[in-house]
Design a protein around this motif. Structure first.
Motif, PDB file in Angstrom:
ATOM      1  N   LEU A  16       0.825  -1.202   0.000  1.00  0.00           N
ATOM      2  CA  LEU A  16       0.000   0.000   0.000  1.00  0.00           C
ATOM      3  C   LEU A  16       0.861   1.255   0.000  1.00  0.00           C
ATOM      4  N   LEU A  17       1.937   1.251   0.795  1.00  0.00           N
ATOM      5  CA  LEU A  17       2.839   2.397   0.814  1.00  0.00           C
ATOM      6  C   LEU A  17       3.490   2.601  -0.545  1.00  0.00           C
ATOM      7  N   ILE A  18       3.917   1.519  -1.176  1.00  0.00           N
ATOM      8  CA  ILE A  18       4.501   1.620  -2.516  1.00  0.00           C
ATOM      9  C   ILE A  18       3.483   2.192  -3.496  1.00  0.00           C
ATOM     10  N   VAL A  82     -11.590   5.552  -5.611  1.00  0.00           N
ATOM     11  CA  VAL A  82     -11.494   6.852  -6.262  1.00  0.00           C
ATOM     12  C   VAL A  82     -10.060   7.114  -6.733  1.00  0.00           C
ATOM     13  N   VAL A  83      -9.075   6.675  -5.965  1.00  0.00           N
ATOM     14  CA  VAL A  83      -7.685   6.826  -6.393  1.00  0.00           C
ATOM     15  C   VAL A  83      -7.407   5.973  -7.634  1.00  0.00           C
ATOM     16  N   LEU A 127      -5.770   8.846   2.804  1.00  0.00           N
ATOM     17  CA  LEU A 127      -5.264   7.478   2.872  1.00  0.00           C
ATOM     18  C   LEU A 127      -4.231   7.318   3.976  1.00  0.00           C
ATOM     19  N   VAL A 128      -3.408   8.348   4.161  1.00  0.00           N
ATOM     20  CA  VAL A 128      -2.420   8.288   5.240  1.00  0.00           C
ATOM     21  C   VAL A 128      -3.124   8.136   6.581  1.00  0.00           C
ATOM     22  N   LYS A 129      -4.117   8.969   6.825  1.00  0.00           N
ATOM     23  CA  LYS A 129      -4.851   8.925   8.090  1.00  0.00           C
ATOM     24  C   LYS A 129      -5.625   7.616   8.238  1.00  0.00           C
ATOM     25  N   ARG A 130      -6.118   7.096   7.138  1.00  0.00           N
ATOM     26  CA  ARG A 130      -6.985   5.912   7.148  1.00  0.00           C
ATOM     27  C   ARG A 130      -6.209   4.637   7.460  1.00  0.00           C
ATOM     28  N   TRP A 131      -5.013   4.500   6.857  1.00  0.00           N
ATOM     29  CA  TRP A 131      -4.294   3.235   6.964  1.00  0.00           C
ATOM     30  C   TRP A 131      -2.969   3.319   7.713  1.00  0.00           C
TER      31      TRP A 131
END
Length: 414
Positions: A16-18, A82-83, A127-131
């Protein structure tokens, strides 16, 4: 860890980070590659300065219009899906504009790519806050660095790569669809991998908590307006430089490949400063001194462009890059000028939406002034005026004040 979400397996977290970093890499090349190759595009598609100015002004227009809509769309469909759509829009826009038979088709598909960029840009923090709620600093630093690198590297190599492909701008612009294709494919894998995690969510029972003062409308808040004006001023300067800097340097006599590399320098300086500036801003109760330093760097660069544009081109590019660190400074101010997450969210939406609306006319005015005067003197003086305005509004925005200061504490359901 966010209570709404189960912990991801370590390997999937890495994927996910990648995916986020790959998405971030694609949030600027559609703009910077066009800036580096703007001259041959203008010539081949028979654009005048007015049309070219409109095209270079599209990015802030997309950000202003789609910024407030992206969170709503993500709320209905989920930010991950959406992304995926945003990456697909960037991919299709980059490919199809390289095949455009005329300037209007080129304009439409450039707007499609920029719409994807706008949505992706807004949803990365979500996404940062979510995961990654316990690694916000590390993950945010990773993707913002990827944004800066994607912008600077593409600007620096767009012309030589285009020359290596035969010199036709269509191939030179279409090439940057490859990273978008990779990002799209990775995000499809990530989306289907996350579906099981999302369907297993267990919403916690509402809790009552005391929050900071309730805010009135941002449109009636002076702190919010200063932030919006500062964000708008620095965005205007940034998009003028991304769209026009290579052509300005080229018209002054700089080799086109070197002119593209100079845009890479302008943007590349922002890579380390994107880490340094937020840390410095947080140590100041008033961020005015940092704003002034950036403003001085910008004015010196503008003076240098008028006096010795070719001889000192590299120095002026570095100074313009320092001036451009007002972008991470503005984003940091948004976080510093509100007591609560709710305040940051409202201030961010207002400040960025109004700011990008303010930025829309800038690139167009530069193109119009150059077209009517057949000179870069007035456009460069316009940039100088914007840097002075950026400095003034930044000083006012940097004062130790908060958007909630005039509210009344209340209890709400979390």
């Amino acid at each position: 860890m966010d209570p709404k979400h189960p912990a991801l397996p370590r390997g999937f977290s890495a994927l996910l980070l990648i995916a986020m970093i790959l998405a971030a890499v694609n949030l600027r090349p559609a703009v910077t590659s066009l800036g580096a190759l703007l001259d041959p595009v203008i010539e081949d598609l028979s654009m005048n300065g007015f049309i070219a100015g409109i095209i270079t002004g599209v990015p802030p227009l997309c950000f202003a219009i789609l910024g407030p809509l992206a969170p709503r769309l993500a709320g209905k469909r989920g930010p991950e899906l959406v992304v995926v759509g945003a990456m697909l829009a960037i991919l299709c826009g980059l490919v199809l504009r390289s095949l455009a038979p005329n300037m209007w088709v080129f304009f439409i598909f450039t707007a499609l790519a920029l719409a994807g960029i706008a949505v992706g840009n807004i949803l990365m923090p979500v996404l940062v806050k979510r995961w990654f709620p316990t690694k916000i600093g590390l993950v945010t630093g990773s993707y913002t660095t990827a944004v800066a690198l994607g912008a600077s590297v593409v600007a620096a190599i767009a012309v030589p790569v285009n020359d290596a492909l035969g010199g036709a701008w269509r191939g030179g612009l279409a090439l940057w669809a490859i990273p978008a294709l990779i990002a799209t494919l990775i995000w499809v894998v990530v989306y289907f991998g996350l579906r099981n995690q999302i369907t297993q969510l267990q919403m916690p029972a509402p809790k009552t908590q005391l929050i900071a003062p309730v805010m009135g409308p941002m449109s009636r808040n002076s702190t919010a307006w200063w932030i919006a004006l500062f964000f708008g001023a620095q965005s205007t300067v940034a998009y003028i430089l991304m769209g026009w800097a290579p052509k300005i340097f080229t018209d002054f006599g700089v080799d086109p490949a070197y002119a593209g590399a100079l845009l890479g320098v302008i943007l590349g300086v922002g890579v380390p400063l994107s880490f340094i500036m937020p840390a410095l801003a947080a140590k100041f109760s008033h961020q005015g001194p940092l704003v002034i330093v950036n403003g001085i760097a910008g004015i010196v660069a503008i003076a240098g462009l008028l006096i010795a544009p070719v001889q000192g081109a590299f120095i002026w590019a570095v100074l313009l890059g320092i001036c451009g660190s007002s972008f991470p400074l503005a984003l940091t101010m948004i976080g510093l000028k509100a007591h609560t997450a709710a305040g940051v969210s409202k201030l961010s939406t207002f400040g960025q939406s109004i700011g990008y609306l303010i930025a829309i006319p800038g690139p167009f005015l530069v193109g119009a002034l150059h077209e009517t005067t057949d000179s870069w003197t007035l456009p460069i003086l316009l940039i100088a005026g914007l840097i002075l305005f950026q400095t003034f509004t930044g000083i006012m925005a940097g004062r130790p004040r908060f958007v909630e200061d005039h509210g009344v504490p209340t209890r709400v359901d979390a």
